[in-house]
Design a protein around this motif. Structure first.
Motif, mmCIF file in Angstrom:
data_model
loop_
_atom_site.group_PDB
_atom_site.id
_atom_site.type_symbol
_atom_site.label_atom_id
_atom_site.label_comp_id
_atom_site.label_asym_id
_atom_site.label_seq_id
_atom_site.Cartn_x
_atom_site.Cartn_y
_atom_site.Cartn_z
ATOM 1 N N MET A 1 91.188 50.342 -81.575
ATOM 2 C CA MET A 1 90.406 50.832 -82.696
ATOM 3 C C MET A 1 90.389 52.362 -82.711
ATOM 4 S SD MET A 1 87.106 48.256 -82.499
ATOM 5 C CE MET A 1 86.270 49.057 -83.860
ATOM 6 N N LYS A 2 90.240 52.911 -83.886
ATOM 7 C CA LYS A 2 90.110 54.353 -84.072
ATOM 8 C C LYS A 2 88.655 54.622 -84.447
ATOM 9 C CE LYS A 2 92.026 58.116 -86.932
ATOM 10 N NZ LYS A 2 92.944 58.388 -88.076
ATOM 11 N N ILE A 3 87.955 55.333 -83.566
ATOM 12 C CA ILE A 3 86.511 55.497 -83.679
ATOM 13 C C ILE A 3 86.148 56.974 -83.687
ATOM 14 C CG2 ILE A 3 84.279 54.964 -82.620
ATOM 15 C CD1 ILE A 3 85.789 52.652 -81.131
ATOM 16 N N VAL A 4 85.303 57.376 -84.635
ATOM 17 C CA VAL A 4 84.768 58.733 -84.668
ATOM 18 C C VAL A 4 83.339 58.700 -84.133
ATOM 19 C CG1 VAL A 4 84.061 60.667 -86.122
ATOM 20 C CG2 VAL A 4 86.209 59.476 -86.598
ATOM 21 N N VAL A 5 83.046 59.557 -83.168
ATOM 22 C CA VAL A 5 81.696 59.664 -82.610
ATOM 23 C C VAL A 5 81.140 61.041 -82.954
ATOM 24 C CG1 VAL A 5 80.257 59.632 -80.533
ATOM 25 C CG2 VAL A 5 82.210 58.059 -80.732
ATOM 26 N N ILE A 6 80.090 61.068 -83.765
ATOM 27 C CA ILE A 6 79.440 62.322 -84.141
ATOM 28 C C ILE A 6 78.259 62.557 -83.204
ATOM 29 C CG2 ILE A 6 78.180 63.532 -85.964
ATOM 30 C CD1 ILE A 6 79.849 62.029 -87.989
ATOM 31 N N GLY A 7 78.166 63.766 -82.691
ATOM 32 C CA GLY A 7 77.178 64.065 -81.654
ATOM 33 C C GLY A 7 77.736 63.771 -80.282
ATOM 34 N N ALA A 8 79.059 63.827 -80.182
ATOM 35 C CA ALA A 8 79.754 63.413 -78.964
ATOM 36 C C ALA A 8 79.504 64.320 -77.773
ATOM 37 C CB ALA A 8 81.254 63.324 -79.234
ATOM 38 N N THR A 9 78.972 65.517 -78.006
ATOM 39 C CA THR A 9 78.741 66.436 -76.893
ATOM 40 C C THR A 9 77.328 66.322 -76.319
ATOM 41 O OG1 THR A 9 78.081 68.225 -78.399
ATOM 42 C CG2 THR A 9 80.414 68.083 -77.817
ATOM 43 N N GLY A 10 76.475 65.496 -76.937
ATOM 44 C CA GLY A 10 75.121 65.301 -76.437
ATOM 45 C C GLY A 10 75.084 64.273 -75.322
ATOM 46 N N THR A 11 73.904 64.087 -74.742
ATOM 47 C CA THR A 11 73.753 63.164 -73.619
ATOM 48 C C THR A 11 74.144 61.744 -74.006
ATOM 49 O OG1 THR A 11 71.939 64.522 -72.754
ATOM 50 C CG2 THR A 11 72.144 62.302 -71.872
ATOM 51 N N ILE A 12 73.626 61.256 -75.120
ATOM 52 C CA ILE A 12 73.970 59.905 -75.566
ATOM 53 C C ILE A 12 75.417 59.850 -76.030
ATOM 54 C CG2 ILE A 12 73.494 58.120 -77.295
ATOM 55 C CD1 ILE A 12 70.551 58.979 -77.215
#
Length: 199
Positions: A1-12
């Protein structure tokens, strides 16, 4: 799958990426320090991000600024920070992203414990969290092409306890790994219209 994660630099966000990138292609997005720069409060920035990534299988949001402060001194302008940063930002990512998500893909948004278990100075954040949950619940019955939409409602994190303990007196913090697992459930599972509570 191709997944975009926004907020990827935060703890969660980091914990989500660590789980998903083991078997999937993950594109990280954030204001800075990620594969793609995106400002959730800007429609133009959101559109530019989608144009850059092309078709995707899932969008995961682990970001969204919300205002914290006493109700008696809160201004409408301060409250707008929560509406623009967390509520409208996430809704716009869905509204502008539907045509970019493949058939059977998914959106996963983030809410938070305060909408159900209030804390002092959290009224603005609780308001937008509740709005996101209601949007997810309602949008799920109208999503096209079998696209799913869910949200995750985390408790305060063990990893952030030193910083936020005074605000969450009597709460039992949860490890970020458990929160990330709820996002994985949303992305890889079959449910829609859910708000996964991690308490």
């Amino acid at each position: 799958m191709k997944i975009v994660v926004i907020g990827a630099t935060g703890t969660i966000g980091k914990a989500i990426v660590a789980k998903l990138e083991q078997e999937h292609t993950v594109i990280t997005a954030n204001r800075k320090g990620a594969d793609i720069a995106v400002d959730m409060t800007s429609i133009a920035s959101i559109q530019a991000m989608y144009e850059q990534v092309g078709k995707i299988d899932a969008l995961v949001i682990a970001a969204g600024a919300a205002y914290f402060g006493p109700l008696t001194t809160m201004t409408p302008e301060e409250n707008e920070k929560s509406i623009d940063g967390k509520l409208k930002g996430q809704m716009n990512l869905v509204l502008l992203g539907m045509e970019h998500v493949n058939d059977g893909g998914s959106f996963t948004l983030v809410t938070g414990i305060m909408m159900d278990d209030p804390i002092r100075q959290g009224a603005s954040a609780a308001m937008v969290n509740g709005g996101i949950r209601a949007f997810v619940n309602s949008a799920a019955i109208e999503m096209p092409r079998a696209i799913r939409i869910n949200s995750v409602s985390p408790n305060v994190l063990q990893e952030s306890w030193d910083k936020y303990a005074d605000f969450f007196a009597g709460f039992t913090p949860v490890p970020v790994e458990r929160v990330a697992q709820a996002f994985v459930k949303s992305v890889l599972g079959g449910q829609t219209g859910q708000n996964y509570e991690v308490y």
